[in-house]
Design a protein around this motif. Structure first.
Motif, PDB file in Angstrom:
ATOM      1  N   PHE A 152       0.761  -1.056   0.251  1.00 34.41           N
ATOM      2  CA  PHE A 152       0.181   0.199   0.138  1.00 34.41           C
ATOM      3  C   PHE A 152       0.554   0.748  -0.084  1.00 34.41           C
ATOM      4  N   TYR A 153       2.136   1.612   0.521  1.00 38.53           N
ATOM      5  CA  TYR A 153       3.154   2.592   0.802  1.00 38.53           C
ATOM      6  C   TYR A 153       3.006   2.829  -0.979  1.00 38.53           C
ATOM      7  N   SER A 154       3.601   1.889  -1.400  1.00 36.98           N
ATOM      8  CA  SER A 154       4.477   1.633  -3.221  1.00 36.98           C
ATOM      9  C   SER A 154       3.352   2.288  -4.471  1.00 36.98           C
ATOM     10  N   VAL A 155       2.116   1.991  -3.649  1.00 39.71           N
ATOM     11  CA  VAL A 155       0.805   1.909  -4.489  1.00 39.71           C
ATOM     12  C   VAL A 155       1.135   3.639  -4.637  1.00 39.71           C
ATOM     13  N   PHE A 156       1.120   4.464  -3.903  1.00 36.11           N
ATOM     14  CA  PHE A 156       1.177   5.571  -3.367  1.00 36.11           C
ATOM     15  C   PHE A 156       2.509   6.672  -3.930  1.00 36.11           C
ATOM     16  N   ARG A 157       3.084   5.418  -3.110  1.00 44.28           N
ATOM     17  CA  ARG A 157       4.892   5.958  -2.296  1.00 44.28           C
ATOM     18  C   ARG A 157       6.248   6.084  -2.940  1.00 44.28           C
ATOM     19  N   GLY A 158       5.526   4.949  -4.178  1.00 45.46           N
ATOM     20  CA  GLY A 158       7.099   3.970  -4.429  1.00 45.46           C
ATOM     21  C   GLY A 158       7.252   4.843  -6.148  1.00 45.46           C
ATOM     22  N   GLN A 159       8.701   4.531  -5.575  1.00 44.81           N
ATOM     23  CA  GLN A 159       9.462   5.506  -6.983  1.00 44.81           C
ATOM     24  C   GLN A 159       9.094   4.628  -8.221  1.00 44.81           C
ATOM     25  N   LYS A 160       8.808   6.164  -8.646  1.00 45.07           N
ATOM     26  CA  LYS A 160       8.160   5.914 -10.435  1.00 45.07           C
ATOM     27  C   LYS A 160       8.853   4.976 -11.705  1.00 45.07           C
ATOM     28  N   ALA A 161       7.878   4.139 -11.860  1.00 46.48           N
ATOM     29  CA  ALA A 161       8.453   2.973 -12.306  1.00 46.48           C
ATOM     30  C   ALA A 161       8.742   3.486 -14.046  1.00 46.48           C
ATOM     31  N   SER A 162      10.155   2.986 -14.421  1.00 44.70           N
ATOM     32  CA  SER A 162      10.297   3.344 -15.777  1.00 44.70           C
ATOM     33  C   SER A 162       9.894   2.441 -16.626  1.00 44.70           C
ATOM     34  N   GLN A 163       9.676   2.203 -18.515  1.00 44.94           N
ATOM     35  CA  GLN A 163       8.696   1.704 -19.115  1.00 44.94           C
ATOM     36  C   GLN A 163       8.935   0.297 -18.764  1.00 44.94           C
ATOM     37  N   ASN A 164      10.393  -0.335 -18.975  1.00 45.48           N
ATOM     38  CA  ASN A 164      10.715  -1.917 -18.720  1.00 45.48           C
ATOM     39  C   ASN A 164      12.166  -2.325 -18.160  1.00 45.48           C
ATOM     40  N   PRO A 165      11.189  -1.981 -16.224  1.00 47.70           N
ATOM     41  CA  PRO A 165      12.706  -1.738 -15.418  1.00 47.70           C
ATOM     42  C   PRO A 165      12.769  -2.961 -15.487  1.00 47.70           C
ATOM     43  N   TRP A 166      12.368  -4.164 -16.223  1.00 47.43           N
ATOM     44  CA  TRP A 166      13.543  -5.721 -15.585  1.00 47.43           C
ATOM     45  C   TRP A 166      13.731  -6.205 -16.539  1.00 47.43           C
ATOM     46  N   GLN A 167      14.127  -5.207 -17.811  1.00 50.40           N
ATOM     47  CA  GLN A 167      14.199  -5.743 -19.385  1.00 50.40           C
ATOM     48  C   GLN A 167      13.925  -6.454 -19.320  1.00 50.40           C
ATOM     49  N   ASN A 220      11.155  -9.579 -22.114  1.00 50.23           N
ATOM     50  CA  ASN A 220      10.831  -8.789 -23.869  1.00 50.23           C
ATOM     51  C   ASN A 220       9.653  -9.187 -24.465  1.00 50.23           C
ATOM     52  N   THR A 221       9.016  -9.170 -23.244  1.00 48.26           N
ATOM     53  CA  THR A 221       7.338  -9.747 -23.842  1.00 48.26           C
ATOM     54  C   THR A 221       6.853  -8.016 -23.740  1.00 48.26           C
ATOM     55  N   LEU A 222       5.544  -7.909 -24.642  1.00 49.50           N
ATOM     56  CA  LEU A 222       4.915  -7.034 -24.912  1.00 49.50           C
ATOM     57  C   LEU A 222       4.602  -6.135 -23.708  1.00 49.50           C
ATOM     58  N   GLU A 223       4.403  -6.638 -22.437  1.00 45.19           N
ATOM     59  CA  GLU A 223       3.620  -6.064 -21.685  1.00 45.19           C
ATOM     60  C   GLU A 223       4.239  -4.584 -21.334  1.00 45.19           C
ATOM     61  N   TRP A 224       5.589  -4.711 -21.505  1.00 42.64           N
ATOM     62  CA  TRP A 224       6.648  -3.676 -20.825  1.00 42.64           C
ATOM     63  C   TRP A 224       7.210  -2.344 -22.666  1.00 42.64           C
ATOM     64  N   THR A 225       6.091  -2.987 -23.054  1.00 40.61           N
ATOM     65  CA  THR A 225       6.482  -2.097 -24.714  1.00 40.61           C
ATOM     66  C   THR A 225       5.141  -0.629 -24.350  1.00 40.61           C
ATOM     67  N   THR A 226       4.152  -1.161 -23.540  1.00 40.06           N
ATOM     68  CA  THR A 226       2.707  -0.151 -23.282  1.00 40.06           C
ATOM     69  C   THR A 226       3.509   0.976 -22.384  1.00 40.06           C
ATOM     70  N   PRO A 227       2.678   2.384 -22.368  1.00 40.32           N
ATOM     71  CA  PRO A 227       4.225   3.080 -21.819  1.00 40.32           C
ATOM     72  C   PRO A 227       2.938   2.994 -19.982  1.00 40.32           C
ATOM     73  N   VAL A 228       3.719   3.326 -19.252  1.00 38.77           N
ATOM     74  CA  VAL A 228       4.010   3.389 -17.604  1.00 38.77           C
ATOM     75  C   VAL A 228       1.947   4.342 -17.282  1.00 38.77           C
ATOM     76  N   GLU A 229       2.026   4.675 -17.971  1.00 39.76           N
ATOM     77  CA  GLU A 229       0.903   5.964 -16.843  1.00 39.76           C
ATOM     78  C   GLU A 229       0.178   4.781 -18.406  1.00 39.76           C
ATOM     79  N   HIS A 230      -1.367   4.224 -17.578  1.00 34.76           N
ATOM     80  CA  HIS A 230      -2.570   3.295 -17.603  1.00 34.76           C
ATOM     81  C   HIS A 230      -3.087   3.768 -19.584  1.00 34.76           C
TER      82      HIS A 230
END
Ligand code: HEM
Ligand SMILES: [Cu+2]
Ligand SMILES: [Cu+2]
Lengths: 421, 585
Positions: free
Chosen positions: B516-531, B533-543
């Protein structure tokens, strides 16, 4: 007080976590690190923890295995010895697999932790390897299946004709034990015949118990009718109460009809209704078994599913209302011998319930007493035979008579059984 | 797919009656977490009773009150109710609805390159059925006669007769109603998943280029669609027996001083119907977790998953076999021994594809470059518990041995290690791994480490010793182990287990807080944090509605090109075209 303390601790814990998280957030910003970049130190620490975990986990597993894998005494039944051996062989096999496979896993996890200058090996498949770990498990499993089913077949075959038949019946939260008496045939039973009023707790059917049962049902019907009649005279009862009574009468009439519908049949040339008269119901309920003789345990249940579990004999069978079940076994160690072996004069074998059956499921047991044939027969002779009767006094007399007769007949009873076959 | 392109959305249509798969996935997750908290709390309560039987305890009294814990001692009826609801919630609400609902919903459209589920409306319905069903299940804890108490397997006649146990009154009725709604939810979800995977894959995404997550979700959904209806039939017949005077499961019963007017039914029939669902159900619980771990292990080992095709084959083999093994739950019901033998054979066959999977995971780690993310730790933990729980399954599958250990704590140890640990670990792994995709922020890694290691140690501390209690012949579903002398041999283990259970339960606060802390205060994610290959990481961070702002991605390769020597980077997203002359795997 305790409540308050718990709530306080939880709240404090959360506050502390929040503070920690804040501090952490700041340092992260200062250092400009990102959550997903796992540092070298973190990777190495977790690699180390895998090894530590392997040591702790394997060590405590070994400790538990050595200390607790054989807490039950040796099996007190013949098939149980075979089952124990099967269990040991299987446990050894799976324990080896457990250590080897987990060991490899933890080892690899630790050894190949991330370093920037390394590159993983591109190794998408290898048919030879995959074939090996399809075939090797298959072979081991084939062995397990064949060995297991061999034991299963000997355990579950039919009991021999000479086996002593005993019936164990479950009810929330007690057990009944019935012996067939001289004829080695358990008398017919029917759930509609169960009648606490005449002490017919198992619903045994005999030429005498049917009229006795009808009589009780008729008496109940008459009583209910009387209620309505007197109520009608005085106009005392509300219509709904009268309806309830009428409903009850209707149900009793149906019950009576079901009793009248019961049909006789023959077991080994004997009328099932005549076989019940000499049945013996153990009192107090205990399961006595002679050592070294095959017994066929027949199970019934009066209300819900229970399970007759005899852990010391490695035996278990569900008792299912409406569906008779059985289990055969040969007890090999008398209670007295086992007490000596365990150096525990109070030790008793137990039959306990192992299928959730209600609130007292955890305390539904009877002792099992394995003894020599002579002791067993002597005990049987003291037990009352079944007689359906309304007067408990008469019942007592009757049982005494039959009991003495039985002692006299004991010597011939064995012959009788074999002759019948 | 409605709504792609329009922007003004009301609060209600965005957060409550949302038809967007990403939002529905979050709804499933949060509901499942709430249900999980309840179930863990229940287990801590009854573990206190088992560790220190019939000692007054104010914590127990606080939650159960005078009605269920007079003097701070839990009553026998309360114990059975808690165990039953604990099991039901964990199996159905957390690991079936929660696990599939969250990750199938999130990942299916994102990983196959679809704008949304085939039917957003059915998807929304699926969640709301789940929600109502959860509420009813929780409500049943508060009824006067107590919640359902016949165990999560609700065998009749116990579950059919209120005379037999108080929980079989209104509590059981609510349980059954809740379960019918649950199945409706599950079917709506499952059909949607299957249709979406079959029909909406983006260009280039052939079945043999699908991530293993999707394969796992597909087979899971098929299993659910084929087996849940059978549970409904079983439940409907039980409702008939309970309320409309039929006797499908009842015969020859004398209870409460009366011979019931029932003949011809069979309680065993219920068990056949129940386990026809029940066994596939354990794979419905497990396969998604295995799918998730395949993805996480491959990504974080920086290696292709080893034996991709064998993995698909194993999933299919497990799925098929899971339909013909149900009888292994019924060896001691008096079933024909030959039939028992057949079930021994089919059951042990499942061990083969399972072994293949385990070895493939291990080989994936071999010579990898392993990033110890929290998701990775949970996935490695999953493989360990899958192996540990799997080998005891071999003992239970052997009918002869089952005679001794059936319905003992050996079984409880076994299924908790596979479900309570493996499947739950898969769920945790999924949350840590896809949190950035769900919430656009990162979870805290350090807390993730603490959470994993404490959970691993406590989980094993709770469930491993249970095997030995079982080998000593301790029946399960016992309110206390103090009535039989021979059970004294393992009292110390029971105390140990309870201590670990309490610590492990409390430790989940770390996760809740982090979440719950991270939902609100977590570090903003980059687009493909784990580097990855799959398609979900080609979508923008903002839904965005429709997932990809522009055209849908086109797929050119399988998802496991990690450390491919033909490329400099150690990952090659699925959208990268093959080089001239490059061969595909
Ligand atoms: C804090 C963690 C947990 C503890 C301490 C715990 C402990 C227990 C115990 C002692 C029982 C009673 C066994 C019996 O008497 O039959 C039980 C039942 C059960 N648990 Fe758990 N458990 C935990 C987590 C889980 C999880 C994560 C699952 C998910 C699959 C789960 C699923 C079940 C099921 C299906 C039952 C059977 C309920 C029944 O008998 O009807 N448990 N648990
Ligand atoms: Cu019981
Ligand atoms: Cu199963």
């Amino acid at each position: 007080m305790m409540k308050l303390l718990i709530i306080l601790v939880v709240i404090l814990g959360i506050v502390a976590l929040a503070q920690l998280a804040k501090v952490y957030e700041h340092t992260r910003e200062l250092r400009k690190t990102r959550e997903e970049d796992i540092s070298y130190a973190d990777n190495r620490m977790n690699a180390f923890l895998w090894i530590l975990w392997m040591i702790v986990f394997f060590g405590s597993s070994l400790y538990l295995m050595v200390k607790y894998a054989h807490t039950l005494p040796e099996s007190a039944s013949e098939h149980g010895v075979a089952l124990d051996l099967l269990m040991d062989v299987n446990l050894w096999l799976v324990t080896i697999v457990f250590f080897v496979v987990n060991g490899l896993l933890f080892w690899f996890a630790a050894k190949y932790y991330y370093r920037k200058d390394r590159r993983a090996k591109f190794f998408p498949h290898d048919n030879r390897l995959e074939l090996i770990w399809t075939i090797v498990p298959s072979v081991v499993l084939a062995f397990i299946i064949i060995y297991g089913l061999k034991t299963w077949n000997t355990m579950t075959g039919d009991a021999s004709e000479a086996a002593i038949k005993v019936e164990v019946t479950s009810e929330q939260f007690k057990w009944f034990v019935r012996y067939p008496g001289q004829d080695n045939v358990l008398g017919a039973v029917n759930v509609n015949m169960i009648d606490p009023g005449t002490q017919n707790l198992l619903g045994i059917i005999t030429e005498e118990s049917i009229p006795a049962r009808i009589e009780t049902v008729d008496a109940s019907i008459a009583k209910e009718k009387e209620k309505i009649d007197s109520a009608a005279k005085l106009a005392l009862l509300p219509a709904s109460a009268v309806e309830a009574i009428e409903d009850k009468i209707f149900r009793l009439e149906r019950l009576k009809q079901r009793i009248l519908d019961i049909k006789n049949y023959e077991v080994k040339g004997v009328s099932a209704w005549s076989a019940g008269a000499d049945d013996i119901i153990a009192s107090p309920a205990e399961l006595h078994l002679p050592v070294g003789v095959e017994v066929e345990l027949n199970f019934r249940s009066k209300d819900v599913i229970h399970s007759a579990y005899l852990p010391h004999f490695r035996a278990q069978m569900n008792t299912v209302p409406g569906v008779p079940t059985r289990f055969k076994m040969i007890p090999t160690i008398t209670t007295a011998e086992m007490r000596e072996k365990l150096d525990d004069p109070d030790f008793d074998y137990l039959l306990l319930c192992n299928k959730i059956c209600g609130v007292s499921h955890y305390n539904m047991k009877i002792p099992v007493i394995v003894e020599t044939m002579a002791e067993y027969e002597a005990w049987l002779a003291t037990q009352p035979t079944f007689v359906a009767s309304e007067e408990p006094a008469a019942e007592e007399n009757a049982t005494e008579e039959v009991a003495t007769e039985e002692v006299a007949a004991e010597n011939v009873s064995a012959e009788l059984i074999t002759n019948e076959d | 797919m409605a709504g792609h392109g329009h922007h003004e959305e009301s609060f209600v249509s965005k957060y409550i009656f949302s038809q967007d798969h990403k939002m529905i996935s979050k709804q499933f997750l949060v509901t499942a977490i709430a249900m999980g908290v309840v179930a863990v709390l229940l287990s801590v309560l009854f573990r206190i009773q088992l560790g220190w039987p019939s000692e007054p305890n104010s914590f127990v009294h606080f939650f159960l009150g005078d009605r269920w814990a007079p003097g701070g001692i839990m009553s026998g009826g309360a114990y059975l109710a808690l165990v039953t609801i604990h099991g039901t919630i964990m199996v159905f609400f957390v690991l079936t609805g929660g696990l599939s609902g969250t990750f199938s919903n999130l990942l299916i459209p994102l990983q196959i390159g679809a704008r949304d589920m085939a039917s957003g409306f059915l998807n929304m319905l699926s969640y709301w059925f789940f929600f109502v069903s959860s509420v009813i299940m929780l409500t049943s804890l508060f009824v006067e006669t107590g919640a359902a108490s016949a165990g999560w397997t609700i065998y009749p006649p116990l579950s059919a007769l209120p005379q037999a146990i108080a929980g079989s009154g209104l509590g059981m009725t609510l349980w059954l109603v809740s379960m019918v709604l649950f199945v409706a939810s599950s079917l709506l979800g499952g059909l949607n998943y299957v249709v979406t995977i079959i029909n909406l894959r983006t260009k280039g995404l052939t079945m043999t280029r699908l991530p293993l997550t999707i394969w796992a979700f597909l087979i899971t959904a098929v299993l659910g669609v084929l087996s849940f209806p059978v549970l409904v039939s079983a439940v409907v017949l039980l409702i008939m027996d309970r309320s409309f005077g039929t006797a499908f499961y009842l015969s020859d019963i004398y209870i409460g001083g009366e011979a019931l007017d029932v003949t011809g039914g069979s309680p065993i029939l219920f068990q056949h119907l129940f386990w026809f669902l029940g066994h596939p159900e354990v794979y419905i619980v497990l396969l998604p977790a295995l799918g998730i771990s395949s993805q996480v292990i491959s990504t974080n080992s920086r290696k292709p998953i080893f034996g991709y095709r064998a993995m698909i084959g194993s999933i299919m083999a497990i799925g098929f076999l899971s339909f013909i093994v149900w009888g292994h739950h019924m060896y001691v019901t008096g079933m024909n021994p030959f039939l028992g033998a057949v079930f021994v054979f089919t059951t042990l066959l499942i061990a083969i594809p399972s072994a293949v999977k385990a070895f493939n995971y291990i080989t994936t780690l071999w010579q990898g470059n392993i990033r110890m993310t929290p998701a990775m730790l949970f996935s490695i933990g999953l493989v360990s518990t899958f192996v540990t729980g799997g080998v005891t399954g071999i003992i239970l599958a052997d009918s002869a041995l089952d005679v001794q250990v059936h319905d003992t704590y050996f079984v409880v140890g076994h299924f908790h290690i596979v479900m309570g640990m493996s499947a739950i670990f898969g769920m945790f792994a999924g949350v840590y791994h896809w949190f950035p995709k769900m919430f656009g922020r990162m979870m805290n890694t350090k807390m993730g480490y603490a959470h994993f290691w404490v959970t691993m140690v406590c989980g094993m501390g709770v469930f491993f010793p249970m095997h030995f209690i079982g080998l000593n012949g301790s029946p399960r579903r016992y309110y206390a182990y103090s009535e039989f002398e021979y059970l004294n041999a393992t009292v110390d283990l029971n105390v140990l287990i309870s201590v670990f259970a309490i610590i492990g339960g409390i430790a989940q606060i770390i996760f809740l807080f982090n979440f719950f802390y991270s939902v609100f205060r977590g570090q903003k994610a980059s687009q493909n944090p784990w580097q990855s290959n799959t398609l979900e990481w080609t979508t923008p961070v903002e839904h965005v509605h429709g997932n990809w702002p522009g055209a849908l991605p086109v797929v050119h390769r399988w998802p496991y090109d990690y450390s491919n020597p033909a490329y400099e980077e150690d990952f090659v997203p699925q959208t990268v075209p093959l080089k001239p002359g490059e061969e595909e795997h």
